[in-house]
Design a protein around this motif. Structure first.
Motif, mmCIF file in Angstrom:
data_model
loop_
_atom_site.group_PDB
_atom_site.id
_atom_site.type_symbol
_atom_site.label_atom_id
_atom_site.label_comp_id
_atom_site.label_asym_id
_atom_site.label_seq_id
_atom_site.Cartn_x
_atom_site.Cartn_y
_atom_site.Cartn_z
ATOM 1 N N CYS A 105 33.458 -53.392 94.406
ATOM 2 C CA CYS A 105 34.454 -54.460 94.429
ATOM 3 C C CYS A 105 34.054 -55.514 95.453
ATOM 4 C CB CYS A 105 35.814 -53.860 94.795
ATOM 5 S SG CYS A 105 37.097 -55.099 95.056
ATOM 6 N N CYS A 110 37.101 -55.276 98.356
ATOM 7 C CA CYS A 110 37.331 -54.102 99.213
ATOM 8 C C CYS A 110 36.164 -53.127 99.213
ATOM 9 C CB CYS A 110 38.623 -53.398 98.812
ATOM 10 S SG CYS A 110 38.455 -52.319 97.380
ATOM 11 N N ASN A 160 35.159 -50.985 97.128
ATOM 12 C CA ASN A 160 35.334 -49.726 96.399
ATOM 13 C C ASN A 160 34.323 -49.642 95.244
ATOM 14 O OD1 ASN A 160 36.696 -47.323 95.772
ATOM 15 N ND2 ASN A 160 38.029 -48.363 94.296
ATOM 16 N N CYS A 196 39.173 -52.771 89.909
ATOM 17 C CA CYS A 196 39.060 -51.932 91.101
ATOM 18 C C CYS A 196 40.343 -51.108 91.235
ATOM 19 C CB CYS A 196 38.867 -52.804 92.338
ATOM 20 S SG CYS A 196 38.949 -51.878 93.886
ATOM 21 N N CYS A 227 42.134 -51.990 95.149
ATOM 22 C CA CYS A 227 42.840 -53.253 95.445
ATOM 23 C C CYS A 227 43.303 -53.953 94.171
ATOM 24 C CB CYS A 227 41.950 -54.171 96.272
ATOM 25 S SG CYS A 227 40.608 -54.936 95.323
HETATM 26 ZN ZN LIG Z 1 38.799 -53.561 95.434
#
Ligand SMILES: [Zn+2]
Length: 453
Positions: free
Chosen positions: A48, A51, A53, A91, A94
Motif C-alpha cells: 500500500c 500504510c 501493508n 488495502c 487503511c
Molecule cells: Zn494501506
C-alpha cells in the motif's frame, strides 16, 4: 504516527530523486515535458502506498488497456499500441484502493497530452462558486495568500485574481501553465513536493488556503504530498481537497473512472487517516456532484483545535453502513462491472441490428476505459465528438474511434448519442436537447446502461 515515521521499513521512500521530481496532476491535466519533471516510479505495487501493508486483494481487473489520454494522430494509425494491465487492489488495513501497476508519467503523458479545465462550462461554474465560498468562509483579502496545486490553466485562481487576492498556481504542465499566465495567474511549472514546500516556507510563502482539486488521485507519493501540504499551510490555515468518493464509485459501478493515471481511490475514512499521519485533521466535508459524486474535505492542523463537524461523522457512518471496510464489498465489484459490460454490448449490438445510428459524445479518459474494457470499436460506435479542439482529428486509444467537433451531431443526426462523460449528463443533455427534434435519444452507460428520451 509522524510523517517521517510513516514509511516504517522505508519502502515508502520514493524510488526517485525527490530533489528533481514528484508526480501529480489535476484530473487529466498534463505534466510538463521537461526532463526535470519526469518521475521514475513504476512497476507492480506489492505494498500500500500509504500504510505499506501487503497488497493481496484485487477489487476489479479491467484487463489490458492503453493509457486513456494517449490519443492517436492520423499518421500514427498504422503503429501498434501498448496495452497494459489495469487492475485495482484494496488495502485491508487503511482501505485505500490503488491501481496495481504504476507507470511513470513520462510514459503516461505523451508530447501532445493536454487537458484544459476551461473547456467544461460546468467546471468553470463550480470554480466560481468555490472561490465565492472560500473568500467568505476564510475571510480572504489582499493580505491573504492562496496556493492551488495542479492549477491547470488558471480556471479557478483567475477568480481570486479578479478579487485582488494574492495567489499562486503550481502545475507541472508547461502548456496549461502558459495558458494560466495569459489570464493573470502566476504559476510555478513544477510538481508539488515536500522539498518545494519547505523552500516556500523558508521564503515566508506559507499559505492561508491550499486548494487541491482532483489531485490526490494522481499522486503516487501520497505521503510526500500530504507532508508538503502540512509544511506549506500556515498554523491557522485551511486546505481543501476535492476527490471522487470511493463510495460512489462502488455504489454506482463507476469502474470507468479507474485508469492508469488515477493511482488511488479514496474513502473519507482513508483520507482522515492520511492527514492524521501528518498532524492534521479533517474538520469538515461537503458532498459534491462533480465526477459522479465527490467529496470536498476541509483540513487544518490538529493544533487548530477546531472540532470535526457533524458532516464528517455522518459520511463516515454512511461509509460504514455501505460496508466500505468489509472485503466482500470489493469482491462483488468485478462481477458488477462485467454485468454492465454485457448489458452495454447487448444494447449496442441490438441497435446495430436495427439499423440505428449511434454516435458518442465526449472523449474523456473514463470513456476510453469503458470502450476498451467493453471491447467497443468503430463497428458499434463509428465516431465520437468532443468540445476540446485538441482532440479533433484524433482517435481514441485502443478503440481507434475517431473524434470530431460537436457539430458532427447536427450533420449526422444520430438515433442515439452515447454520453461517455456521464458525470456531465445534465450539461450535455441540455446542450444537445435539439436531437429530440429528429427523434434522437441518449444512452447513459453507468451505473447500468439506460436510454434517456
Ligand atoms: Zn494501506
Amino acid at each position: 504516527m509522524s510523517y517521517n515515521n510513516l514509511s516504517g521499513n522505508g519502502r515508502e521512500t520514493p524510488m526517485y530523486d525527490a530533489s528533481t521530481a514528484d508526480t501529480q496532476s489535476e484530473d487529466s491535466a498534463a505534466p510538463s515535458h521537461s526532463a526535470k519533471a519526469v518521475p521514475t516510479i513504476e512497476g507492480r505495487s506489492t505494498h500500500c502506498r500509504f500504510c505499506d501493508n501487503d497488497l493481496t486483494h484485487s477489487m476489479v481487473d479491467l484487463g489490458l488497456s492503453p493509457f486513456c489520454e494517449d490519443f492517436i494522430c492520423e499518421d500514427e494509425l498504422q503503429n501498434p499500441e501498448i496495452f497494459r494491465p489495469l487492475e485495482t487492489m484494496v488495502c485491508e488495513r487503511c482501505w485505500l484502493v490503488q491501481v496495481r501497476d504504476v507507470y511513470s508519467n513520462s510514459e503516461i503523458f505523451g508530447e501532445d497530452y493536454g487537458y484544459f479545465s476551461s473547456y467544461s462550462s460546468s467546471w468553470l461554474r463550480h470554480a466560481r462558486r468555490y472561490v465565492a465560498m472560500a473568500t467568505k468562509r476564510f475571510s480572504l483579502d489582499q493580505n491573504s495568500f492562496v496556493v492551488e496545486v495542479a492549477s491547470n490553466d488558471g480556471y479557478l485562481l483567475r477568480n481570486f485574481v479578479e478579487r485582488g487576492i494574492p495567489c499562486l498556481g503550481i502545475d507541472p504542465a508547461r502548456n496549461v501553465a502558459a495558458a494560466a499566465e495569459t489570464v493573470g495567474v502566476d504559476t510555478r511549472v513544477e510538481f508539488f513536493t515536500r522539498d518545494m514546500a519547505i523552500q516556500m516556507r523558508e521564503n515566508e510563502q506559507q499559505a492561508d488556503l491550499i486548494i487541491g482539486n482532483n489531485v490526490l488521485a494522481h499522486t503516487p507519493y501520497i505521503n510526500d504530498f500530504i507532508g508538503a501540504v502540512s509544511c506549506l499551510l500556515k498554523p491557522a490555515g485551511c486546505a481543501t481537497f476535492e476527490f471522487p468518493h470511493l463510495l460512489q464509485l462502488i455504489r454506482h459501478c463507476q469502474f470507468d473512472t479507474i485508469y492508469h493515471e488515477h493511482y488511488s481511490y479514496f474513502s473519507l475514512f482513508t483520507v482522515c487517516r492520511m492527514f492524521e499521519s501528518v498532524g492534521m485533521h479533517v474538520v469538515d466535508v461537503e458532498k459534491l456532484e462533480t465526477a459522479g459524486g465527490s467529496l470536498r474535505v476541509f483540513v487544518e492542523h490538529a493544533a487548530s483545535d477546531n472540532a470535526s463537524s457533524a458532516a464528517v461523522a455522518a459520511i463516515l457512518e454512511e461509509e460504514s453502513e455501505a460496508q466500505l471496510r468489509n472485503i466482500t464489498t470489493y469482491d462483488d465489484f468485478g462481477d458488477r462491472a462485467a454485468s454492465l459490460k454485457n448489458e452495454l454490448l447487448s444494447l449496442l449490438i441490438a441497435l446495430k441490428k436495427d439499423g440505428k445510428k449511434v454516435i458518442g459524445y465526449g472523449a474523456p479518459g473514463k470513456g476510453n476505459t469503458l470502450l476498451n474494457y467493453c471491447g467497443i470499436k468503430t463497428d458499434l460506435l463509428p465516431a465520437t465528438c468532443d468540445r476540446s479542439h485538441h482532440k479533433h482529428g484524433r482517435f481514441c486509444p485502443g478503440s481507434r474511434i475517431p473524434i470530431f467537433p460537436p457539430e458532427l451531431i447536427d450533420t449526422e443526426k444520430p438515433d442515439y448519442v452515447l454520453i461517455l462523460p456521464w458525470n456531465l449528463e445534465r450539461e450535455i443533455t441540455e446542450q444537445l436537447a435539439h436531437i429530440r427534434s429528429w427523434g434522437g435519444k441518449f444512452i447513459l452507460p453507468v451505473p447500468s446502461p439506460r436510454i434517456v428520451e
